[in-house]
Motif scaffolding. Structure first.
Motif, PDB file in Angstrom:
ATOM      1  N   PHE A 211      -1.565   8.780   1.678  1.00 24.89           N
ATOM      2  CA  PHE A 211      -1.895   7.788   0.647  1.00 24.89           C
ATOM      3  C   PHE A 211      -2.992   8.372  -0.261  1.00 24.89           C
ATOM      4  CE2 PHE A 211      -2.807   2.888   0.114  1.00 24.89           C
ATOM      5  CZ  PHE A 211      -2.406   2.981  -1.216  1.00 24.89           C
ATOM      6  N   TYR A 212      -4.000   8.978   0.376  1.00 25.77           N
ATOM      7  CA  TYR A 212      -5.087   9.591  -0.398  1.00 25.77           C
ATOM      8  C   TYR A 212      -4.526  10.663  -1.340  1.00 25.77           C
ATOM      9  CZ  TYR A 212      -8.855  12.884  -1.326  1.00 25.77           C
ATOM     10  OH  TYR A 212      -9.715  13.740  -1.951  1.00 25.77           O
ATOM     11  N   HIS A 213      -3.644  11.515  -0.810  1.00 25.54           N
ATOM     12  CA  HIS A 213      -3.064  12.602  -1.605  1.00 25.54           C
ATOM     13  C   HIS A 213      -2.291  12.030  -2.813  1.00 25.54           C
ATOM     14  CE1 HIS A 213      -0.961  16.445  -2.369  1.00 25.54           C
ATOM     15  NE2 HIS A 213       0.052  15.650  -2.687  1.00 25.54           N
ATOM     16  N   LEU A 214      -1.478  11.022  -2.557  1.00 28.53           N
ATOM     17  CA  LEU A 214      -0.674  10.452  -3.646  1.00 28.53           C
ATOM     18  C   LEU A 214      -1.546   9.687  -4.642  1.00 28.53           C
ATOM     19  CD1 LEU A 214       2.414   9.283  -1.547  1.00 28.53           C
ATOM     20  CD2 LEU A 214       2.332  11.202  -3.143  1.00 28.53           C
ATOM     21  N   TYR A 215      -2.624   9.124  -4.124  1.00 25.46           N
ATOM     22  CA  TYR A 215      -3.573   8.397  -4.996  1.00 25.46           C
ATOM     23  C   TYR A 215      -4.251   9.390  -5.945  1.00 25.46           C
ATOM     24  CZ  TYR A 215      -7.710   5.499  -6.107  1.00 25.46           C
ATOM     25  OH  TYR A 215      -8.703   4.808  -6.752  1.00 25.46           O
ATOM     26  N   GLU A 216      -4.732  10.492  -5.391  1.00 19.60           N
ATOM     27  CA  GLU A 216      -5.456  11.477  -6.207  1.00 19.60           C
ATOM     28  C   GLU A 216      -4.543  12.258  -7.146  1.00 19.60           C
ATOM     29  OE1 GLU A 216      -8.478  11.321  -6.646  1.00 19.60           O
ATOM     30  OE2 GLU A 216      -9.737  12.134  -5.070  1.00 19.60           O
ATOM     31  N   ASN A 217      -3.338  12.605  -6.644  1.00 20.29           N
ATOM     32  CA  ASN A 217      -2.501  13.527  -7.412  1.00 20.29           C
ATOM     33  C   ASN A 217      -1.388  12.869  -8.205  1.00 20.29           C
ATOM     34  OD1 ASN A 217      -3.635  16.160  -6.472  1.00 20.29           O
ATOM     35  ND2 ASN A 217      -3.138  15.197  -4.517  1.00 20.29           N
ATOM     36  N   GLU A 218      -0.959  11.681  -7.770  1.00 18.90           N
ATOM     37  CA  GLU A 218       0.203  11.066  -8.439  1.00 18.90           C
ATOM     38  C   GLU A 218      -0.098   9.680  -9.002  1.00 18.90           C
ATOM     39  OE1 GLU A 218       2.899  12.830  -8.769  1.00 18.90           O
ATOM     40  OE2 GLU A 218       2.416  14.406  -7.321  1.00 18.90           O
ATOM     41  N   ASP A 219      -1.360   9.266  -8.963  1.00 20.47           N
ATOM     42  CA  ASP A 219      -1.747   7.929  -9.477  1.00 20.47           C
ATOM     43  C   ASP A 219      -1.103   6.779  -8.702  1.00 20.47           C
ATOM     44  OD1 ASP A 219      -3.202   9.177 -11.394  1.00 20.47           O
ATOM     45  OD2 ASP A 219      -1.761   8.849 -13.015  1.00 20.47           O
ATOM     46  N   VAL A 220      -0.726   7.019  -7.458  1.00 15.67           N
ATOM     47  CA  VAL A 220      -0.155   5.925  -6.656  1.00 15.67           C
ATOM     48  C   VAL A 220      -1.310   5.033  -6.186  1.00 15.67           C
ATOM     49  CG1 VAL A 220       0.949   5.376  -4.447  1.00 15.67           C
ATOM     50  CG2 VAL A 220       1.842   7.233  -5.862  1.00 15.67           C
ATOM     51  N   THR A 221      -1.204   3.719  -6.423  1.00 14.19           N
ATOM     52  CA  THR A 221      -2.296   2.840  -5.970  1.00 14.19           C
ATOM     53  C   THR A 221      -1.846   1.808  -4.931  1.00 14.19           C
ATOM     54  OG1 THR A 221      -1.900   1.413  -7.863  1.00 14.19           O
ATOM     55  CG2 THR A 221      -3.713   2.998  -8.075  1.00 14.19           C
ATOM     56  N   VAL A 222      -0.532   1.718  -4.699  1.00 16.07           N
ATOM     57  CA  VAL A 222      -0.074   0.702  -3.735  1.00 16.07           C
ATOM     58  C   VAL A 222       0.866   1.346  -2.718  1.00 16.07           C
ATOM     59  CG1 VAL A 222       1.132  -1.506  -3.455  1.00 16.07           C
ATOM     60  CG2 VAL A 222      -0.183  -1.089  -5.535  1.00 16.07           C
ATOM     61  N   GLN A 223       0.635   1.041  -1.445  1.00 13.22           N
ATOM     62  CA  GLN A 223       1.590   1.474  -0.407  1.00 13.22           C
ATOM     63  C   GLN A 223       2.294   0.244   0.163  1.00 13.22           C
ATOM     64  OE1 GLN A 223       2.059   3.949   3.798  1.00 13.22           O
ATOM     65  NE2 GLN A 223       0.093   3.971   2.779  1.00 13.22           N
ATOM     66  N   ILE A 224       3.602   0.362   0.283  1.00 12.09           N
ATOM     67  CA  ILE A 224       4.424  -0.724   0.839  1.00 12.09           C
ATOM     68  C   ILE A 224       4.922  -0.286   2.217  1.00 12.09           C
ATOM     69  CG2 ILE A 224       6.488  -2.163   0.436  1.00 12.09           C
ATOM     70  CD1 ILE A 224       4.727  -2.279  -1.972  1.00 12.09           C
ATOM     71  N   ILE A 240      -9.424   6.459   1.276  1.00  8.88           N
ATOM     72  CA  ILE A 240      -9.569   6.570  -0.184  1.00  8.88           C
ATOM     73  C   ILE A 240     -10.937   6.020  -0.595  1.00  8.88           C
ATOM     74  CG2 ILE A 240      -8.678   5.764  -2.425  1.00  8.88           C
ATOM     75  CD1 ILE A 240      -5.851   5.733  -1.073  1.00  8.88           C
ATOM     76  N   GLY A 241     -11.299   4.880   0.008  1.00 14.23           N
ATOM     77  CA  GLY A 241     -12.597   4.263  -0.323  1.00 14.23           C
ATOM     78  C   GLY A 241     -13.754   5.203  -0.020  1.00 14.23           C
ATOM     79  N   ARG A 242     -13.599   6.025   1.021  1.00 14.52           N
ATOM     80  CA  ARG A 242     -14.706   6.901   1.414  1.00 14.52           C
ATOM     81  C   ARG A 242     -14.773   8.180   0.595  1.00 14.52           C
ATOM     82  NH1 ARG A 242     -16.865   5.772   6.596  1.00 14.52           N
ATOM     83  NH2 ARG A 242     -15.834   3.952   7.493  1.00 14.52           N
ATOM     84  N   ILE A 243     -13.607   8.709   0.207  1.00 13.29           N
ATOM     85  CA  ILE A 243     -13.681  10.058  -0.376  1.00 13.29           C
ATOM     86  C   ILE A 243     -13.077  10.231  -1.756  1.00 13.29           C
ATOM     87  CG2 ILE A 243     -13.822  11.254   1.848  1.00 13.29           C
ATOM     88  CD1 ILE A 243     -10.877  11.803   1.652  1.00 13.29           C
ATOM     89  N   ALA A 244     -12.372   9.227  -2.275  1.00 11.34           N
ATOM     90  CA  ALA A 244     -11.708   9.458  -3.561  1.00 11.34           C
ATOM     91  C   ALA A 244     -12.734   9.686  -4.652  1.00 11.34           C
ATOM     92  CB  ALA A 244     -10.813   8.273  -3.905  1.00 11.34           C
TER      93      ALA A 244
END
Ligand SMILES: Nc1ncnc2c1ncn2[C@@H]1O[C@H](COP(=O)(O)OP(=O)(O)OP(=O)(O)O)[C@@H](O)[C@H]1O
Ligand SMILES: N[C@@H](Cc1ccc(O)cc1)C(=O)O
Length: 455
Positions: A211-224, A240-244
């Motif tokens: 999730f962190y990887h996709l958040y940082e690299n692909e702008d993904v903000t929601v996981q289903i 993500i909250g700790r390291i993004a």
């Protein structure tokens, strides 16, 4: 992270009033939990901001199944509303094994099996979204569907480059053991006799990092995911909250209720009760049969979950179905719609045709070519020589002796052709009953029906 506004034209009939995809999903029974701050996500959607969502599945079987469709339906609703979606196949996580919802450790897969499953599942993901959008467009030709983008990723692509020492040094300290231990998937197994291996214990870290990887690299903000994934999804949100580096757009998790059997078991691979979406494993006709056997009590619920039929039409369909439940009109509509959505426009209608012929509805007017096509696709087309006699055909079909076959004919339990003509004697020629010179429909009493292509 760039926020793009949704094009106005992508707002479809169903969502027109509120820009409220989440509200629609909730009304359809597709939401179990949404992570906080939920109102922030709702506001974003109401403002028409475009978001990117992902859902993953591990390659633990050859095919996705109907249980997996619940989170995919959530992705699909967002997708047809113009949001971007990503599907993930767990090439890396599949090597480790998710303990969520399981009482025992999974058996490891051979590399070749896992790789084969990965390519099949990726194909199923792309077929599913292509078929579903096509069937949506066919169903609502007046709606303009400006679907977002749809990408397919494999988490092995980033995990193969992660070195253990680097990972422990850079991320280890941000992952808190206390919160890992209290997740249901872990605590329940710690109490069990066989405990839990370190591989399964670390699984949530892998999914969190995805999730962190996709958040940082692909702008993904929601996981289903299914509700059994809540722990893994919130592990990602914590990380993500700790390291993004950029947390202006908080990450969210949305889970769907778990589809369970009448005995309360999760419907899926582990429970061994899955209906698979790969047509090579379960044909569209198999899926149709599954849904046509839905209980009256579940018809409306399943229509909301598995189809795009608008809610007011579902209400209407269910109430008219309940006036004559024995006609199974509700189940037929449900089954046809789901199969059209999963396997592509027309496939549900084809499966219905097969079912109608086999279960004795009026089938006059169907051409021989059409019968061959739909029965072949359903995997229930039989073949026989056009020179066979009726007795010879019966010997083959019923695996019986010649005298038994003749006795059955004499008993008057054999019916031939679309008109269901009863025969009581060996017929001199089958030609009068054969459709377009190529297909014979043969019934044994009321129960069994066979469709034979004459070769
Ligand atoms: N019966 C179900 N109802 C709702 N969601 C489900 C169901 N079964 C699976 N899912 C969801 O589908 C996604 C992919 O699941 P995946 O294929 O990895 O495992 P699975 O089908 O749950 O397998 P297993 O039964 O082996 O645990 C997950 O989000 C999971 O929660
Ligand atoms: N853990 C999920 C699959 C998954 C794997 C990796 C992810 O990043 C997300 C989801 C399941 O078993 O159902």
């Amino acid at each position: 992270m760039l926020l793009r506004a949704l094009p106005n034209k992508s707002i479809l009939r169903h969502y027109a009033t509120k820009l409220d995809v989440l509200g629609v999903l909730r009304e359809r029974g597709l939401i179990a939990q949404v992570s906080e701050p939920r109102s922030l996500l709702e506001r974003k959607l109401e403002r028409g901001e475009k978001i990117k969502l992902y859902c993953g599945a591990d390659p633990t079987a050859k095919s996705l199944h109907l249980g997996n469709l619940l989170p995919l339906m959530v992705l699909l609703h967002f997708y047809v509303c113009g949001h971007d979606i990503v599907t993930l196949v767990g090439g890396a996580t599949g090597m480790v094994g998710d303990p969520s919802g399981r009482k025992t450790e999974r058996d490891a897969l051979l590399d070749a099996t896992r790789l084969d499953n990965i390519s099949r599942i990726n194909k199923q993901f792309s077929n599913f979204f292509r078929n579903a959008v096509n069937s949506y467009k066919q169903k609502f030709p007046d709606s303009e569907v400006n679907n977002g983008s749809c990408a397919h990723v494999n988490n092995y692509d980033w995990w193969q480059n992660v070195k253990m020492l680097d990972f422990l040094a850079n991320y280890g300290k941000h992952i808190r053991i206390q919160s890992m231990l209290v997740r249901d998937s872990i605590s329940s197994r710690l109490e069990a006799r066989d405990g839990l291996g370190f591989n399964e214990f670390t699984y949530q870290i892998l999914q969190a990092y995805d999730f962190y990887h996709l958040y940082e690299n692909e702008d993904v903000t929601v996981q289903i995911g299914g509700n059994d994934q809540w722990g893994n999804i919130t592990a990602g949100i914590d990380l993500i909250g700790r390291i993004a580096t950029n947390t202006k757009n908080p990450p969210f998790g949305i889970t769907v209720p778990l589809l369970t059997t009448s005995t309360g078991e999760k419907f899926g691979k582990s429970a061994g009760n899955a209906v698979f979406i790969d047509p090579e494993i379960n044909t569209p006709y198999d899926m149709y049969q599954f849904f046509v056997n839905t209980t009256d009590a579940d018809v409306g619920r399943f229509m909301k979950i598995f189809t795009f039929i608008p809610l007011d039409e579902i209400e209407h369909a269910v109430s008219s179905h309940l006036q004559c439940p024995h006609l199974r009109q509700g189940q037929r509509l449900l089954a046809r719609e789901v199969v059209n959505l999963v396997h592509g426009p027309g496939k549900g209608d084809d499966a219905e045709m097969v079912s109608d012929v086999l279960f004795g509805r009026n089938c006059s007017g169907i051409t021989g070519d059409e019968l061959v096509r739909v029965f072949r696709e359903a995997g229930v087309l039989l073949e026989c020589s056009r020179h066979s006699t009726l007795t010879e055909i019966l010997i083959e079909l019923a695996q019986c002796s010649k005298s038994e076959a003749k006795r059955r004919i004499k008993q008057g339990s054999i019916y031939l052709g679309p008109e269901r003509t009863k025969v009581v004697d060996e017929v001199s020629s089958l030609d009068p009953y054969v459709i377009d010179g190529k297909v014979l429909i043969l019934r044994f009493g009321k129960q069994k029906c066979f469709v034979l292509k004459l070769c």
